[in-house]
Design an enzyme around this catalytic site. Sequence first.
Site, PDB file in Angstrom:
ATOM      1  N   GLY A 296       8.670 -30.553 -35.023  1.00  0.00           N
ATOM      2  CA  GLY A 296       7.184 -30.781 -34.564  1.00  0.00           C
ATOM      3  C   GLY A 296       6.960 -31.981 -33.632  1.00  0.00           C
ATOM      4  N   SER A 297       5.910 -32.713 -33.848  1.00  0.00           N
ATOM      5  CA  SER A 297       5.600 -33.760 -32.570  1.00  0.00           C
ATOM      6  C   SER A 297       6.336 -34.748 -32.084  1.00  0.00           C
ATOM      7  CB  SER A 297       4.232 -34.402 -32.933  1.00  0.00           C
ATOM      8  OG  SER A 297       3.247 -33.299 -32.706  1.00  0.00           O
ATOM      9  N   VAL A 298       7.322 -35.113 -33.406  1.00  0.00           N
ATOM     10  CA  VAL A 298       8.532 -36.189 -32.900  1.00  0.00           C
ATOM     11  C   VAL A 298       9.072 -35.636 -31.387  1.00  0.00           C
ATOM     12  CG1 VAL A 298       8.766 -36.951 -35.295  1.00  0.00           C
ATOM     13  CG2 VAL A 298      10.330 -35.074 -34.441  1.00  0.00           C
ATOM     14  N   LYS A 300       7.929 -34.582 -29.018  1.00  0.00           N
ATOM     15  CA  LYS A 300       7.075 -35.101 -27.765  1.00  0.00           C
ATOM     16  C   LYS A 300       7.823 -36.463 -27.102  1.00  0.00           C
ATOM     17  CE  LYS A 300       2.740 -32.845 -29.267  1.00  0.00           C
ATOM     18  NZ  LYS A 300       1.655 -33.267 -30.006  1.00  0.00           N
TER      19      LYS A 300
END
Length: 576
Positions: A296-298, A300
């Site tokens: 997921g967003s980690v 990013k």
Amino acid sequence: MTMASEPASFLQFQRSQPRAAVRPAYGSVSTSTVKTRIYFAMAAFAMLYAVIGARLVHLAQMEEAPNAAFISAQDSIAASRPDLVDRNGEILATDIKTASIYAEPRKIIDVDEALEGIGSVFPELNNESMRKRLASRAGFIWLKREVSPAQQQAIHRLGIPGIGFLWEKQRFYPGGPLASHIVGSVNIDNQGIAGLEKHLDDSWLSELQKLGFATDRSLEPVKLALDSRVQFVVRDELVKGVERYHAIAGVGIVLDVHTGEVVAMSSYPDYDPNDRAQALDKDRLNRATGGVFEMGSVFKTFTFASAFDSGKVGMNDSFDASRPIRAGGRTINDFHGKNRILSVPEVFIYSSNIGTAKMMLTTGVDYQREFYTRLGLTDRQSNELPENAAPLLPRRWGELAAITASFGHGISVTPMQTATAAAALVNGGYLIPPTFLPRDEIAAKSLGKQVISEETSRKMRYLFRLNVVQPGGSGKRAEVPGYIVGGKTGTAEKVENGRYVSNKRRNSFLSAFPMDDPQYVVLVVLDEPKPEKPGLPATAGMNTAPMVGSIIRRAAPMLGIMPKQTDGTKALEVSY
């Protein structure tokens, strides 16, 4: 004169007569007969000795098989293993002596009596299969391995002929499940089958045992990088978090960013290596290195680092996140969209998928893939554990795959790969392979490679910290006064039957501390967490972020990092 001559004549007469043959007395034996009898006796003794010798040879042949089996069993159980200790000398695994019961069927007089006696202590052995084994002509069979002292005494009191005991080494793990996925386990023959136990066998121990140098000898303990105190904290917070947020599983990692040492790693549910059956449960697998997940967003954080390092994006740039992105027939939205132009720090803090995707497109698809490879995210990671899963990459790394990968979808890696890559983002830009064994910074420097610039690393530290202290930052619940914590949340929908399921998520918080001089990366992942209370969201900021904060609060003093006075309302402790 006549009288004097008579004796002479008589003597002459006697000598002139032929001597009569000597007649043997009654019952006497001739010389030839005596010799015959002697030869006969010698032959008889020779035959007797031949028979005895043949019998001895036969008996020796009968005993050859059991002796060989017995000796083989003795050799296999006599092999020693070194103690495994943590970085402070606390024992994690050691050998203890335990009794095992064997039988020599050829020496068993009454099979039924033996079976009845054995069955009185071990009812599971009182069966037809065991009866056949005991009635066979085998020289050696195991009956029961690693029995308790009470069971050993019970069998001993029965006094069954042909039943004996061998004392063998059994592996004992004082901490039980504390570090099971790191330490690993052994089989009933004391051979490593998982974790560092298997690593030792594969690297040197099994060869040493084959050569006979590990038999009944005291081997030097093997020291690990693990700190049992920190390991206890991580596991404790993980267990409580799984229960509190009704998750099905979780992972926790603490990694030294300068040496690559794994100070703590827990995957829950875990298992007690003293109970081998638990290790076979599929739900108790090592998710930290043996499982791959969309993070997921980690992810990013890696997109931001690649954009900064390319030189095409700066901290003062901005991206339009007012409208969704259409790519490959799909629409990319923000979870909590601001529907406006966002600065680079705002894209990070608000975790904008749109802004992150546009940032990636600025650097290009090919550059993204090269950068992920540079960080070790596209290949199977190498460390001492045998359980290392290979990442799952997009089949075709086109624009759509690159966009979704920029915010952690469509690419699956292990949590350990994520933590290792994150360490490079905050330690000045060096990718250092992880290790479960002690390593100093000099050795780590020789193994590491510069993957981003120091300037990019400073910018990433700033964003990490900003996300915790800035109002509206998703990591604010990870803040620990005095420790300058920074981090990034991640929430990824799970895939079932090839489709994303909106009500099943995997949450994570990727963190480091202290952000003004990072020493450790802390990563926590929860699988399918639920709201702690009705009405509350089940986002990473609500569950994994506070779990990381609790780990840092408890473990930092153990790691020698003392709190210091900071202004928790600003991000000025970390600049770019």
